[in-house]
Design an enzyme around this catalytic site. Structure first.
Site, mmCIF file in Angstrom:
data_model
loop_
_atom_site.group_PDB
_atom_site.id
_atom_site.type_symbol
_atom_site.label_atom_id
_atom_site.label_comp_id
_atom_site.label_asym_id
_atom_site.label_seq_id
_atom_site.Cartn_x
_atom_site.Cartn_y
_atom_site.Cartn_z
ATOM 1 N N LYS A 52 0.719 -1.076 0.046
ATOM 2 C CA LYS A 52 -0.186 0.497 -0.211
ATOM 3 C C LYS A 52 1.020 1.521 0.232
ATOM 4 C CE LYS A 52 1.121 1.389 4.226
ATOM 5 N NZ LYS A 52 1.560 2.581 4.950
ATOM 6 N N ALA A 102 0.694 -7.441 5.037
ATOM 7 C CA ALA A 102 -0.156 -7.471 4.339
ATOM 8 C C ALA A 102 -0.258 -9.082 3.689
ATOM 9 C CB ALA A 102 0.332 -6.926 2.564
ATOM 10 N N ASP A 112 -2.428 -2.352 10.686
ATOM 11 C CA ASP A 112 -2.710 -2.061 9.219
ATOM 12 C C ASP A 112 -3.096 -3.362 9.285
ATOM 13 O OD1 ASP A 112 -1.880 0.312 9.163
ATOM 14 O OD2 ASP A 112 0.669 -0.024 8.578
#
Length: 294
Positions: A11, A105, A137
């Site tokens: 991101k 992620a 996150d």
């Protein structure tokens, strides 16, 4: 199904504001995050022998419970008393400790993969509640596209995605500690004008004009990161000189990105080559050309 392959997308932060520090030590943030096409490859396979085993193409990365992937797998397997074993394989492409949420992620992909492999039927919202316990996150990384992120990063609101564009990413030849950046962010010394206008960017995302969106980009953490590593500003200036509509540091850095109109993709490729071989080549560890991903 005994195995699954997933992509863990990185991101960038189109806007990042810090509102204050909470009593628990975390900071309240208000930021707009967007996934990019650049990704890690995640391979998850059921095994007869109990336990979680992991391997990675980067020997420098831990493959025990220091790794978020292993911790994510253990958390959900323990909760649901899954007795089968699991093997995890990570093909790392995203830069490490670079402000692109690569580890988050990867962990998010593990949550998704185990949910599918073992037919747990958990909704994304249910996965988010588990994910935030491991990292702020990770809830965003369970999604794709663009989101407003508030609180410590766990309060998410889906936003319109960027119009088609080309994104250049540069990982400088150094790393920065997120903890150090926040410790040196003294909000009382920051003026109102230095805070990015996140609300106005949301309105521009709804309008769909790439130029107007990029005109509102900002990252409050740059104030600290650039003071520690002026090379970040050098790379930002390079992108703007080459025609980027926006150049920012992502997250707490040190990755720097530049956004160019989609029609300038060939020009962006030439800029990438210039970065790799020109006067700034010693500043960078790696560089990529990618695009917004939804």
């Amino acid at each position: 199904m005994d195995e699954i392959e997933l992509r863990a997308h990185g991101k960038i932060n189109l806007s990042l504001d810090v509102l204050g520090r909470r009593n628990d030590g975390y900071h309240e943030v208000k930021m707009i995050m967007h996934t990019v096409a650049l990704h890690d490859g995640i391979f998850i396979k059921k095994e007869r022998e109990r336990g979680i085993r992991m391997e990675c193409n980067l020997p420098s990365l831990p493959t025990n419970e220091e790794n978020l992937m292993v911790r994510a797998a253990k958390a959900i397997m323990d909760e649901f008393s899954i007795e089968e074993g699991l093997s995890l394989r990570l093909m790392k492409r995203l830069p490490v400790a670079a402000g692109m949420a690569g580890g988050s992620a990867d962990a998010a992909a593990v949550f998704h993969g185990i949910n599918q492999l073992f037919h747990l039927n958990l909704s994304t919202e249910e996965l988010e509640k588990r994910a935030v316990k491991l990292g702020a996150d990770i809830p965003f990384c369970l999604h794709k596209g663009c989101s407003l992120s508030e609180g410590i990063g766990e309060k998410l609101c889906k936003l319109p995605t960027l119009p088609p564009c080309t994104i250049l990413l540069v990982k400088p030849a150094f790393s920065l500690s997120t903890k150090l950046i926040y410790e040196n962010l003294h909000l009382k010394n920051i003026t109102d004008a230095e805070h990015p206008d996140v609300d106005r960017m949301i309105k521009e995302l709804e309008s769909g004009s790439l130029e107007d969106i990029c005109a509102l980009g900002g990252n409050l953490l740059e104030k600290v990161s650039i003071s520690l590593r002026p090379e970040i500003q050098v790379l930002k200036d390079f992108f703007i000189k080459e025609g980027a509509l926006l150049s920012l540091m992502s997250g707490s850095g040190p990755t720097v990105f530049g956004i160019f109109p989609e029609k300038e993709k060939e020009k962006a490729k030439m800029i990438l080559q210039s970065l790799r071989s020109g006067e700034h080549k010693d500043l960078i560890e790696n560089a990529w050309i990618t695009e917004a991903y939804a």
